[in-house]
Every structure is written in C-alpha cells, then in structure tokens.
Design an enzyme around this catalytic site. Structure first.
Site, short mmCIF file in Angstrom:
data_model
loop_
_atom_site.label_atom_id
_atom_site.label_comp_id
_atom_site.label_asym_id
_atom_site.label_seq_id
_atom_site.Cartn_x
_atom_site.Cartn_y
_atom_site.Cartn_z
CG HIS A 132 26.78 45.41 43.59
ND1 HIS A 132 27.56 44.13 43.51
CD2 HIS A 132 27.00 46.49 41.97
CE1 HIS A 132 28.00 43.88 42.98
NE2 HIS A 132 27.80 45.26 41.74
CD GLU A 152 28.42 46.46 36.23
OE1 GLU A 152 28.90 48.18 35.32
OE2 GLU A 152 29.53 46.43 36.47
CE LYS A 190 32.60 39.04 35.42
NZ LYS A 190 32.94 39.49 36.35
NE ARG A 202 38.09 45.73 35.23
CZ ARG A 202 37.05 45.39 35.87
NH1 ARG A 202 36.00 45.38 34.77
NH2 ARG A 202 36.93 44.88 36.58
#
Length: 248
Positions: A9, A87, A98, A115
């Site tokens: 997106h 997501e 973050k 990650r």
C-alpha cells in the site's frame, strides 16, 4: 511463464508518523494516494492488465488497489478481500512510535520485534480495544485464528492457505493476478516464493506503492523479479524503510 504483481500500500498516516500499525485500520496520506496512482500509471504504461485482484480487509491496502484500478480503468475487476493478507499484528506495539520505542528498548530489540522471523512483540490483552475479536470484519473468522500478536513466522502461516487455495490456482489457470497488501504479508509471501532463509528475511524491505513483478515458471517457482519505476528512488525508499525502527 506466469506473472504475478505485488504492491505494498501507499504511505499511510501512521507510516508518516513512524508508528507500528499492524491491524489498526489507518488511511492513506495524500502522498500514499499519489503513490498508488503512480503505481497504476507505471503498470498501464508497461502494458499490464489484470483478471483478478487480492487485498486485505484494511483500508490502506483496499484504497491503494482502488487507485491502481482507477488509473488502469479496471474498476470492474473482481476483488478478493481476505484477512489473511492483513499486515502482521504488532500486538502491544500497535500505535507506538518506532523511534521512541527504539530509544526505550534499544535498536537491537526493536529490530528483533520488527524483522526477526520467530520472535513476536508483546501481545495485546484479549480485553484491549485494539484486539480483533469484536471487529465485525472478522466475525466469520474462528476466534482461535485471530492474533493478539504475530511474528513473521505466524504471518507466513496465515498467508499461505490463501496462496495455496486461491491465488496459486488462479495463477496456474492463466489469470493475471494483482495483490495489494502490506509490508509483512508480502514479505511472508516473498519468503515462501523465493525460499529466503529465516535469517536473511531480516534484510528484506519493501517500499510503499511500487509494483513488484514476479515471473514464475510452470511450478510457480520464481525465474526473476523486479520493481517497476526509478531504481535509484526505489533503493532509497527501501533504505528508508530499514531505518524506521532506529532511535536516531
């Protein structure tokens, strides 16, 4: 040979604010809408068309697909909306900045949460208003399948049934397929398609709003893949995604 086109997106409001988003249903920014239109323009100029599209049940991906369809004059396209393309669920990190989270817990810990393959963030409480249980879009999903947090391994397990049962058969049937989804649901699919190791997947970053073309053989194994557009700008966008979870 088959072709499959993936697109993350366009920029969302929480991408812009550098927040963990996950299953929170935020919208596109003006830049995100423009990115989606540009993706549609790139695909149209390159001669692509599609028979069917897949997307999540979150508006930033749905609206990205709308803009691509609009630009390509494909508003009539059949679209499959599936929670399996959502997501990755960021659990208790959902909504947090973050960089601020990295300053509090350290860059290394946040990198693991963002990650790593098999380490999920802290989970939401089941009573948290961000939990998916009372959201009508998940009313038909068995409660035990709805996450309160996810690692990428969990996301792979969620995405693959849709690939195996619907998307892959459509590709094999000769349909031109477009998937508009999210950074981690696409990373999950790419990990499977390319056979990327659990350790190497940490380094895969997908930019917003850029068409990624996969050319597949008769067994749906990748022959090659490539982004459409300005390659230097794409590399810069990938680097920017990689830096989002750092404190400074």
């Amino acid at each position: 040979m088959y072709k499959l086109v993936l697109i993350r997106h366009g920029e969302s409001t929480w991408n812009k604010e550098n927040r963990f988003t996950g299953w929170v249903d935020v919208d596109l920014t003006e830049q995100g809408r423009n990115e989606a239109y540009q993706a549609g323009e790139l695909l149209k100029e390159a001669g692509y068309t599609f028979d069917i599209a897949y997307t999540s049940v979150l508006k930033r991906a749905i609206r990205t697909l709308w803009h691509v369809q609009d630009k390509m004059d494909l508003m009539y396209l059949p679209v499959v909306h599936s929670w399996r393309l959502n997501e990755r669920h960021y659990g208790a990190l959902s909504g947090l900045n973050k960089a601020e989270t990295a300053a509090k817990f350290g860059d290394d810990q946040v990198l693991v949460w963002r990650r790593s393959y098999d380490t999920p963030p802290p989970a939401l409480e089941a009573t948290d208003e961000r939990a998916p249980f009372n959201d009508p879009r998940y009313a038909k999903v068995p409660r035990e399948q709805l996450p309160l947090t996810e690692c990428l391994k969990d996301t792979v397990a969620r995405v693959l049934p849709l690939w195996n049962e619907s998307i892959a058969p459509a590709v094999r049937a000769g349909k031109q397929v477009l998937i508009a989804a999210h950074g981690n649901s696409l990373r999950a699919l790419i990990k499977y398609l390319d056979g990327i190791s659990d350790s190497d997947i940490v380094g895969l970053n997908i930019p917003n709003g850029v068409p990624l073309v996969y050319e597949l053989d008769e067994n749906l194994k990748p022959i090659k893949h490539y982004y459409l557009g300005d390659q230097d700008a794409i590399a810069q966008a990938q680097a920017a995604v990689a830096k989002q979870g750092k404190a400074g």
